[in-house]
Design an enzyme around this catalytic site. Structure first.
Site, PDB file in Angstrom:
ATOM      1  N   HIS A   1       0.906  -1.258  -0.029  1.00 33.30           N
ATOM      2  CA  HIS A   1       0.012  -0.105  -0.074  1.00 33.30           C
ATOM      3  C   HIS A   1       0.789   1.325   0.006  1.00 33.30           C
ATOM      4  O   HIS A   1       0.592   2.434   0.681  1.00 33.30           O
ATOM      5  CB  HIS A   1      -1.067   0.216   1.400  1.00 33.30           C
TER       6      HIS A   1
ATOM      7  N   ASN B   1     -10.428  -2.767   2.666  1.00 30.96           N
ATOM      8  CA  ASN B   1      -9.904  -2.773   1.026  1.00 30.96           C
ATOM      9  C   ASN B   1     -11.224  -2.593   0.381  1.00 30.96           C
ATOM     10  O   ASN B   1     -12.531  -2.525   0.939  1.00 30.96           O
ATOM     11  CB  ASN B   1      -9.465  -4.257   0.674  1.00 30.96           C
TER      12      ASN B   1
HETATM   13 FE1  HDE Z   1      -2.367  -4.939   5.466  1.00 29.08          FE
HETATM   14  N1  HDE Z   1      -0.587  -3.907   5.772  1.00 29.08           N
HETATM   15  N2  HDE Z   1      -1.827  -6.823   5.980  1.00 29.08           N
HETATM   16  N3  HDE Z   1      -4.189  -5.727   4.944  1.00 29.08           N
HETATM   17  N4  HDE Z   1      -3.237  -2.999   4.765  1.00 29.08           N
HETATM   18  C1  HDE Z   1      -0.340  -2.787   5.689  1.00 29.08           C
HETATM   19  O1  HDE Z   1       0.973  -1.414   7.232  1.00 29.08           O
HETATM   20  C2  HDE Z   1      -0.527  -6.969   6.760  1.00 29.08           C
HETATM   21  C3  HDE Z   1      -4.648  -6.938   4.999  1.00 29.08           C
HETATM   22  C4  HDE Z   1      -4.365  -2.691   4.278  1.00 29.08           C
HETATM   23  O2  HDE Z   1      -3.146   3.658   3.921  1.00 29.08           O
HETATM   24  C5  HDE Z   1       0.939  -2.301   6.283  1.00 29.08           C
HETATM   25  O3  HDE Z   1       1.093   0.874   7.225  1.00 29.08           O
HETATM   26  C6  HDE Z   1      -0.683  -8.236   7.071  1.00 29.08           C
HETATM   27  C7  HDE Z   1      -6.085  -7.154   4.975  1.00 29.08           C
HETATM   28  C8  HDE Z   1      -4.447  -1.367   4.056  1.00 29.08           C
HETATM   29  O4  HDE Z   1      -1.378   3.261   5.465  1.00 29.08           O
HETATM   30  C9  HDE Z   1       1.432  -3.715   6.893  1.00 29.08           C
HETATM   31  C10 HDE Z   1      -1.991  -8.902   6.716  1.00 29.08           C
HETATM   32  C11 HDE Z   1      -6.395  -5.744   4.404  1.00 29.08           C
HETATM   33  C12 HDE Z   1      -3.239  -0.997   4.422  1.00 29.08           C
HETATM   34  C13 HDE Z   1       0.229  -4.476   6.734  1.00 29.08           C
HETATM   35  C14 HDE Z   1      -2.527  -7.667   5.923  1.00 29.08           C
HETATM   36  C15 HDE Z   1      -5.519  -4.931   4.571  1.00 29.08           C
HETATM   37  C16 HDE Z   1      -2.300  -1.919   4.732  1.00 29.08           C
HETATM   38  C17 HDE Z   1       2.051  -1.736   5.362  1.00 29.08           C
HETATM   39  C18 HDE Z   1      -2.218 -10.332   6.268  1.00 29.08           C
HETATM   40  C19 HDE Z   1      -8.069  -5.291   4.364  1.00 29.08           C
HETATM   41  C20 HDE Z   1      -2.639   0.711   4.020  1.00 29.08           C
HETATM   42  C21 HDE Z   1       2.268  -0.536   5.893  1.00 29.08           C
HETATM   43  C22 HDE Z   1      -2.636 -10.563   7.787  1.00 29.08           C
HETATM   44  C23 HDE Z   1      -8.797  -5.749   5.291  1.00 29.08           C
HETATM   45  C24 HDE Z   1      -2.819   1.668   5.178  1.00 29.08           C
HETATM   46  C25 HDE Z   1       1.301  -0.065   6.900  1.00 29.08           C
HETATM   47  C26 HDE Z   1      -2.632   2.770   5.029  1.00 29.08           C
HETATM   48  C27 HDE Z   1      -1.043  -1.923   4.977  1.00 29.08           C
HETATM   49  C28 HDE Z   1       0.263  -6.010   7.261  1.00 29.08           C
HETATM   50  C29 HDE Z   1      -3.599  -8.185   4.981  1.00 29.08           C
HETATM   51  C30 HDE Z   1      -5.504  -3.611   4.225  1.00 29.08           C
HETATM   52  C31 HDE Z   1       2.932  -4.330   6.594  1.00 29.08           C
HETATM   53  C32 HDE Z   1       0.393  -9.044   7.760  1.00 29.08           C
HETATM   54  C33 HDE Z   1      -6.935  -8.410   4.790  1.00 29.08           C
HETATM   55  C34 HDE Z   1      -5.596  -0.605   3.310  1.00 29.08           C
HETATM   56  O5  HDE Z   1       1.465  -3.564   8.290  1.00 29.08           O
END
Ligand code: HDE
Length: 707
Positions: free
Chosen positions: A85, A158
């Protein structure tokens, strides 16, 4: 040579002091209304154009603290981009509560009808780097920070309601596979490569998500026209401690809309910032984007009887099974003042919840609760990132945490621990009644690494998604699979993917196999659980069935030449204005054109910088002389032929006929070609535009691969 530093002179410009240096620069100097430029220490700077040197042509002096501070700070301007992201765009707004939800939650934000809570939203793509293009085929992040009176609540969602994997431990793998391949460092922001489809085809749990990402959901027309989902099941807890499961849905007021793949490819070239520009322009012009928050609320009994596990993030609960309850609206009404300070530094964390909201045991959500805090520390470099204005709560907050890098607001007073016996001076205290308390769910079980049997069905909902689409959308899905798998160089991976698609829908699997020209159709993949073929289609899953009823918020591009009919232009502008749509004027030169009454009309864009892919509909308002000049311009022909190929409604003045012909658009091709001349025809044009596309034209322009 003489010392040119002495030759600096001041000139006056618009009443302001301007100094002209030896290099020829023109710039203001401080005066009554213009503050003095200083160092970070507040020392006024006399010259910001020249380093301190020993003689004008001599070496630089190390004591030049102003130069060193300026360069030192510049050298450290970048922070690590988000690992996923990375490319995002944020805006401020508010959430307005419709009615009290005290029956299901004690969350303060849902207690008082009409209450407005400040909000910040960041939309993003997942796979691309920060500088990638907006129209990459990708999931969009929809992260909402609600600054409630009882703390910040982040719904980090999302635009797709399911996810690729069921367990957070696989997240690094899916992301590694999706991003650039590590040896070559490409492709950028694209899943159309071997590694991605290798991983997906080896992980049947991804199949439902694979259907969503190959649908037009991943090429939205703009952030304003897409849905948002909290994805996981969460809990709401009311004042009596009763828990209700909940799924969060954001529904865009202006309906759903996506672009066509060929358009997406071209938009990326013409305007890689298409989505962020769209959001910025909409907010700046007062056309505030809006979503309704709706909740799917259900209890343990429903969770028990639902054929899938509500803790499995690869599953939805169809709206037909649990209806959506509208609970409030989110309005974005203010752009950021500074992209870095707000959009880049905002730190969403799934673990930011408030009293009245709680987690479920979804293993993906549980893993996320570790990841987000951890990643913010890496990205922002200090545990004090929570004090940055964009991240700090807007309600009072008091902790005993102290120090660390950038501790600019350490708590005051003697007490920095508790319990303490310093009475009133002892700092903040616990609030047992009102404070956050975890829902006391009963849990029992062996400590194991195993997924429950209830997570085993990977195809049934993928199939349900597919059969819920219109024929046009089904064809887009097949085309997207064909496109992506055609970029995969390893034939076994292509075949492996087809073997999964055969489980989803035989026609889909066979048509992709045919379009790929697989020489042998593979057998369907082994399914861990039999595919349920009796799930009912859900209308909510189609974009086309959930489109707008008006052209509001959309944009028409009007191509003008000298001699254009001013009455017609006025009529078009009035009609689109009444509809709440934007008109953009495109002309052979940005300076504009002279209309048939001699008046001058300024252009917003020059023709070759404004291809028709940037508009939802186009109009050609040209004169006989004007059109003659356009006939040999490739940009003009492309403008028309692309609009036609992308199934757009085209309005044209009589003189535009030769241009339509030159662009290969058959006369009277279909009902999407509208001759415009007067106010009534302008209105008819707008009315046709409400349907956004001329879908039955697809027959004439569709890609031969799937014919
Ligand atoms: Fe994320 N995800 N994600 N994700 N995600 C990040 O956090 C992670 C997942 C989502 O505008 C990171 O700040 C893991 C699902 C958004 O700043 C990180 C898993 C969904 C954003 C991270 C998921 C998301 C992130 C990277 C699996 C929808 C952007 C930078 C368990 C429900 C937020 C940060 C923004 C961002 C980890 C799966 C949505 C690395 C480990 C499912 C919208 O922490």
């Amino acid at each position: 040579m003489s010392d040119q530093g002495d030759q600096r002179k001041s000139v006056r410009f618009d009443g302001q002091q301007i100094s002209r240096g030896a290099g020829g620069e023109t710039h203001q100097i401080a005066g009554d209304d213009v503050p003095p430029l200083t160092t970070q220490q507040g020392v006024p700077i006399s010259d910001d154009q020249n380093t301190l040197r020993i003689g004008a042509r001599g070496p630089a002096a190390l004591e030049d603290f102003h130069f060193r501070e300026k360069i030192f700070h510049f050298d450290h301007e970048r922070i690590p981009e988000r690992v996923v992201h990375a490319r995002g765009f944020g805006a401020h707004g508010f959430f307005e509560t419709y009615e009290s939800l005290a029956d299901v939650t004690k969350a303060d934000i849902f207690q008082r009808p009409g209450e407005k809570t400040p909000a910040f939203v960041r939309f993003s793509t997942v796979a691309g780097n920060k500088g990638s293009s907006d129209l990459a085929r990708d999931v969009r992040g929809f992260a909402v920070k609600l600054y409630t009176k009882e703390g910040n609540w982040d719904i980090v969602g999302n635009n797709i309601p399911v996810f690729f994997i069921q367990d957070a431990i696989k997240f690094p793998d899916i992301i590694h596979a999706a991003k650039q391949e590590p040896d070559r460092g490409f492709p950028q922001a694209q899943t159309a490569h071997d590694n991605f489809w290798d991983f997906i085809s080896l992980n049947p749990e991804s199949m439902h998500m694979a259907m969503w990402i190959m649908s037009d959901r991943t090429i939205p027309r703009s952030f304003r026209f897409m849905e948002g989902f909290g994805v996981h099941t969460f809990r709401l807890v009311n004042g009596e401690g009763r828990s209700t499961f909940v799924k969060f849905h954001w529904k865009p007021k202006l309906g759903l809309q996506s672009v066509i793949w060929n358009e997406a490819v071209k938009i990326n070239g013409a305007d890689p910032d298409f989505h962020r520009r769209d959001l910025w322009n909409a907010i700046q012009s007062g056309d505030f984007p809006e979503w309704e928050l709706r909740m799917q609320l259900f209890d343990d009994a429903f969770a028990e009887r639902f054929p899938f596990d509500v803790l499995d993030a690869t599953k939805i609960i169809p709206e037909e099974d649990v209806p959506l309850r509208p609970v409030g609206r989110l309005v974005l009404d203010r752009c950021v003042d500074n992209f870095f300070a707000e959009t880049e530094q905002v730190a969403f964390c799934t673990q930011n919840i408030v009293p009245g909201v709680d987690f479920s045991d979804d293993p993906l959500l549980q893993g996320r609760n570790f990841s987000y805090l951890d990643t913010q520390l890496k990205r922002l470099g200090s545990p004090n990132f929570t004090y940055l204005p964009i991240n700090a709560p807007k309600c009072p907050f008091h902790t005993f945490q102290q120090d660390g890098h950038m501790a600019f607001t350490n708590p005051k007073g003697r007490a920095n621990y508790e319990p303490n016996s310093w009475g009133d001076g002892g700092g903040p205290r616990e609030t047992p009644e009102r404070g956050f308390a975890t829902y006391p769910e009963e849990i029992q079980g062996a400590k194991i690494r195993r997924r429950p049997e209830t997570f085993a069905d990977h195809y049934s909902q993928a199939r349900q998604f597919y059969i819920s689409q219109t024929d046009i959308e089904k064809e887009h899905i097949a085309s997207a699979f064909t496109f992506e798998l055609s970029k995969v160089k390893t034939p076994e991976i292509r075949a492996r993917m087809v073997s999964h698609l055969l489980n989803v829908d035989e026609t889909l699997g066979n048509s992709v196999a045919k379009a790929l020209r697989l020489q042998e159709i593979p057998p369907p993949a082994d399914a861990a659980s039999p595919v349920l073929t009796d799930l009912k289609p859900s209308a909510a899953l189609s974009i086309i069935r959930n489109g707008p009823t008006s052209f509001e918020g959309r944009k028409v591009g009007v191509l003008l030449t000298d001699g254009a009919d001013i009455t017609l232009l006025d009529a078009l502008e009035d009609a689109f204005d009444d509809e709440g749509a934007t008109v953009e004027i495109i002309a052979p030169a940005v300076g504009g054109v002279q209309a048939n009454d001699g008046s001058w009309i300024e252009a917003d864009e020059k023709l070759d910088g404004a291809p028709s892919v940037l508009y939802d509909a186009v109009a050609l308002v040209v004169s006989d002389e004007g059109v003659a000049q356009l006939l040999n311009e490739a940009a003009a022909r492309d403008f028309v032929s692309d609009a036609f190929a992308h199934l757009k409604v085209i309005g044209y003045s009589p003189a535009a006929q030769p241009l339509l012909e030159r662009a290969g658009v058959p006369q009277d091709a279909d009902s999407g070609l509208i001759a415009v001349g007067d106010a009534a025809s302008a209105e008819a044009f707008v009315e046709r535009c409400r349907q956004l596309r001329v879908w039955n034209r697809q027959e004439k322009v569709k890609a031969p691969a799937l014919a």
